[in-house]
Design a protein around this motif. Sequence first.
Motif, PDB file in Angstrom:
ATOM      1  N   ALA A 354     -46.878  27.019  44.035  1.00 10.75           N
ATOM      2  CA  ALA A 354     -45.922  27.942  43.423  1.00 10.75           C
ATOM      3  C   ALA A 354     -44.513  27.793  43.975  1.00 10.75           C
ATOM      4  CB  ALA A 354     -46.398  29.384  43.616  1.00 10.75           C
ATOM      5  N   MET A 355     -44.290  26.825  44.864  1.00  8.24           N
ATOM      6  CA  MET A 355     -42.962  26.673  45.475  1.00  8.24           C
ATOM      7  C   MET A 355     -41.868  26.411  44.432  1.00  8.24           C
ATOM      8  SD  MET A 355     -42.160  27.173  48.602  1.00  8.24           S
ATOM      9  CE  MET A 355     -42.894  27.468  50.217  1.00  8.24           C
ATOM     10  N   LEU A 356     -42.233  25.776  43.329  1.00 10.45           N
ATOM     11  CA  LEU A 356     -41.247  25.553  42.262  1.00 10.45           C
ATOM     12  C   LEU A 356     -40.735  26.866  41.673  1.00 10.45           C
ATOM     13  CD1 LEU A 356     -42.511  22.492  40.187  1.00 10.45           C
ATOM     14  CD2 LEU A 356     -40.246  22.780  41.186  1.00 10.45           C
ATOM     15  N   LEU A 357     -41.507  27.934  41.841  1.00 13.14           N
ATOM     16  CA  LEU A 357     -41.159  29.233  41.272  1.00 13.14           C
ATOM     17  C   LEU A 357     -40.532  30.164  42.302  1.00 13.14           C
ATOM     18  CD1 LEU A 357     -44.484  29.797  39.276  1.00 13.14           C
ATOM     19  CD2 LEU A 357     -42.337  28.860  38.408  1.00 13.14           C
ATOM     20  N   LEU A 358     -40.092  29.606  43.438  1.00 11.50           N
ATOM     21  CA  LEU A 358     -39.646  30.433  44.556  1.00 11.50           C
ATOM     22  C   LEU A 358     -38.562  31.423  44.162  1.00 11.50           C
ATOM     23  CD1 LEU A 358     -39.640  31.164  47.546  1.00 11.50           C
ATOM     24  CD2 LEU A 358     -38.085  29.239  47.952  1.00 11.50           C
ATOM     25  N   GLU A 359     -37.541  30.976  43.435  1.00 14.21           N
ATOM     26  CA  GLU A 359     -36.447  31.884  43.091  1.00 14.21           C
ATOM     27  C   GLU A 359     -36.934  33.046  42.235  1.00 14.21           C
ATOM     28  OE1 GLU A 359     -32.971  30.068  41.538  1.00 14.21           O
ATOM     29  OE2 GLU A 359     -32.811  28.583  43.155  1.00 14.21           O
TER      30      GLU A 359
END
Length: 369
Positions: A354-359
């Motif tokens: 889920a790091m791509l969705l951090l923001e």
Amino acid sequence: MALYIHWPFCVSKCPYCDFNSHVRDSVDQDQWRTALLADLAYEAEFAPRRPLTSIFFGGGTPSLMPPATAAALITAAERHWGFAPGIEITLEANPSSVEAARFADFAAVGVNRVSLGLQALDDETLRFLGRAHDCVEGLAALDVAQRYFDRVSFDLIYARPNQTPAEWEAELARALAFGTDHLSLYQLTIEPGTRFATLLARGDLSPLDDDLAADIFELTRSQAAAAGLPAYEVSNHARPGQESRHNLAYWRYADYLGIGPGAHGRRAGVATVRHRKPENWLSAIADQRHGIVEEEALSAEKQATEALLMGLRLEEGIPLAKVERVIDRKAVSRLTAQRLLANDPDRLRVMPHAMLLLEAILREITRSH
């Protein structure tokens, strides 16, 4: 506690760069050494008396700094605060032959880690990125760095226009074969105010498709992990124990001091910002003995919010106790049920996938005040 020292000068300005870097025809090295030492001495009057765990010479291009200046600053920092055992002292460097020739001198004065801005491993891309070195020169500098420093990292930029996953996979495989224990792997982003932003606005630059960039991000993490350098932060990969201790101080929201033009600091709940333009910073040093333009006592909520923004970048996440006051518990529970956040009892941690969705995750879970 960590110390950041900013050297603002570069040989040229790269078209993707929005850092506080400047090109000047000449630099009065004695004046700059004296001014940096003055800024450091002023900071020592207010900063906690705790040993430094790291020093980071950043920029700009601090490898353009005379090694004698680095030596003077390292000596003064040790006098002001003392050094923790095994202190990490990092120098950012461009991989030119001129700067590589100074590596032995930097090592002799105490620098024990180098971060090289290779950025790419082929000449066409290096020209596109506005780099002053070619691939042969860059790899020669890497070889010299590995000869003089036990710890070497280098940067690469990926998700470039028209880049395919297969091309990046081959380039990354080559990079991993060089044997460094740390890599910083950044997606190309078009920052406001840069040359690339101007080209984008004119229609002369086409960024890589977002979905393809996401695929390459996942490829990067899996390929680096398979080679023994797992991601420990969004864009940083290291063998266990070889993480950047200085950057970990930022991401774990420890105290850090910042001197030099544009440098930021966080000490004992106070945020400091130095004058950004080199000439304005020098004038401030002459007028008031320091380069500070802003100083703010941070509320407990502001500190917790900053800790959350920094800490969730790490694979390890952040202790819940540090951020409890600013998170929305219902949102955290909802995202945990969706397996976007880990189900840890005392830490808040983003799941690796889920790091791509951090923001978006940060927006969802941060409570407004």
